[in-house]
Design an enzyme around this catalytic site. Sequence first.
Site, short mmCIF file in Angstrom:
data_model
loop_
_atom_site.label_atom_id
_atom_site.label_comp_id
_atom_site.label_asym_id
_atom_site.label_seq_id
_atom_site.Cartn_x
_atom_site.Cartn_y
_atom_site.Cartn_z
N GLN A 122 0.83 -1.22 0.00
CA GLN A 122 0.00 0.00 0.00
C GLN A 122 0.86 1.27 0.00
O GLN A 122 0.34 2.38 -0.02
CB GLN A 122 -0.91 0.01 1.24
CG GLN A 122 -1.88 -1.16 1.27
CD GLN A 122 -2.44 -1.43 2.67
OE1 GLN A 122 -2.20 -0.68 3.63
NE2 GLN A 122 -3.18 -2.52 2.81
N HIS B 265 -0.84 -0.06 5.85
CA HIS B 265 -1.41 0.90 6.80
C HIS B 265 -0.53 2.11 7.06
O HIS B 265 0.07 2.24 8.13
CB HIS B 265 -1.73 0.21 8.14
CG HIS B 265 -2.64 -0.98 7.98
ND1 HIS B 265 -3.10 -1.70 9.03
CD2 HIS B 265 -3.16 -1.56 6.87
CE1 HIS B 265 -3.87 -2.68 8.58
NE2 HIS B 265 -3.91 -2.62 7.25
N GLU C 57 -15.09 2.63 9.16
CA GLU C 57 -15.79 3.67 9.93
C GLU C 57 -15.76 5.03 9.27
O GLU C 57 -14.83 5.38 8.57
CB GLU C 57 -15.11 3.83 11.32
CG GLU C 57 -15.20 2.60 12.19
CD GLU C 57 -14.55 2.82 13.56
OE1 GLU C 57 -14.00 3.91 13.80
OE2 GLU C 57 -14.62 1.89 14.38
N TYR D 287 -10.46 7.10 19.24
CA TYR D 287 -11.45 6.39 18.43
C TYR D 287 -11.44 4.88 18.64
O TYR D 287 -12.14 4.15 17.95
CB TYR D 287 -11.30 6.83 16.95
CG TYR D 287 -11.72 8.29 16.86
CD1 TYR D 287 -13.03 8.65 16.59
CD2 TYR D 287 -10.84 9.30 17.24
CE1 TYR D 287 -13.45 9.97 16.63
CE2 TYR D 287 -11.24 10.63 17.28
CZ TYR D 287 -12.55 10.96 16.97
OH TYR D 287 -12.97 12.25 17.04
N TYR E 210 -9.13 -10.76 9.32
CA TYR E 210 -9.43 -11.30 7.99
C TYR E 210 -9.70 -12.81 8.05
O TYR E 210 -10.44 -13.35 7.24
CB TYR E 210 -8.29 -10.98 7.02
CG TYR E 210 -8.18 -9.49 6.75
CD1 TYR E 210 -9.14 -8.83 5.99
CD2 TYR E 210 -7.12 -8.76 7.28
CE1 TYR E 210 -9.05 -7.47 5.76
CE2 TYR E 210 -7.03 -7.38 7.05
CZ TYR E 210 -7.99 -6.74 6.29
OH TYR E 210 -7.91 -5.40 6.08
#
Length: 385
Positions: A95, A157, A258, A268, A279
């Site tokens: 990513q 991430h 979210e 949060y 997963y």
Amino acid sequence: MKLRITTVVALFAATAFAGVGLAGPIETTGSSPKEASFRQVVVVEGLDRPWSFAWLADGTMLVTEKPGRLRVVRDGKLDPTPVAGLPTDIFAGGQGGLFEVSPHPKFAENKLLYISYSAGTNTANRTTLIRGEFDGKALSKVEKLFEVSQPKRGGQHFGGKIVWLPDGTLLLSIGDGGNPPASIDGDLSRKQAQNPKSQIGKVVHLKDDGKPVGKPAFSQDGAEMVFTMGHRNIQGMARDPVSGRIYATEHGARGGDEFNELKAGSNYGWPVVTYSVEYSGKVITEERSRPEFADPLVAWVPSPAPSGLVIYQGDKFPAWKGDALSGNLAGQHIRRIDLDEKGNVIGQTMLEIGQRVRDVREGPDGYVYLCTDEATGKVVRLEPK
Ligand SMILES: [Ca+2]
């Protein structure tokens, strides 16, 4: 299905204790009614994994390509030559890569572009923020303004979203560093999201020179930059220019993506509370909500994999004014989150795009623009049908 039943039961349980407080598990959202009021017009083609885009005041569009290039679009034409002068330490695995491009609010005076990316290698990389002067072809005087203090391994991430605030400071999202077994300092990387001294799993608040703003939202040592905490991976972040509210979308693991309103000093909850499971299907936690954590405004199950986010204030789609438009990768749609004037979610619809949507913006012309997450990526304008 198990998760949803648990959620509904918990919701009823919370309702039964009415008066304890507003906090409590929410009902998750699956699908939503489809919008048929728009059509797609391709405006730029030939982009390699475009990640974000922005406009300069003269109408020039800038587009980042995740493998590590910054492209320029003038008068609807993609300049074949990428912008020169980008950092040489871009890590483009998984990513990772080049993320957001964001002009300084005073770009007309200082010509500064801000760019977030993952720097380093597969074994040691950090979400990083640079700025440089842009002359239309190249970046010069490039400065590294911020890098996450702890290096992490692998390509998961990073966060990387940038939002400017009216006082000229900025917010930058930082991901939780990756799924188990990803570790930092001998413990699961994701647990850093609850360590106020770490920048992992946070939104940090910086001056435009990368220094802390000096008004820490959290008082602990080392938390001088932390604006909000307890995040897994914020991939959409936007400020409503009318209300001033700041919103963000973040990925859960399986399910539990979210939509949150970000308030300085709030936690949060990740990974202590979540609507997602691993997963593999394994439980992460049985807890969905705690009084000390901010509940999401929306939790989606299954995961649409939210990406770019904008609070639309244009005139081309009057019915969408003031609403959040959240791009989705896996879901291949934009979710319109209908917000009332107080910022409450009063409904959702889906704009089916049929491609993985990486970023969503409102153009200077008031139309909605998106880019697609493909090796033959496009920028697409949505127009009323
Ligand atoms: Ca949460």
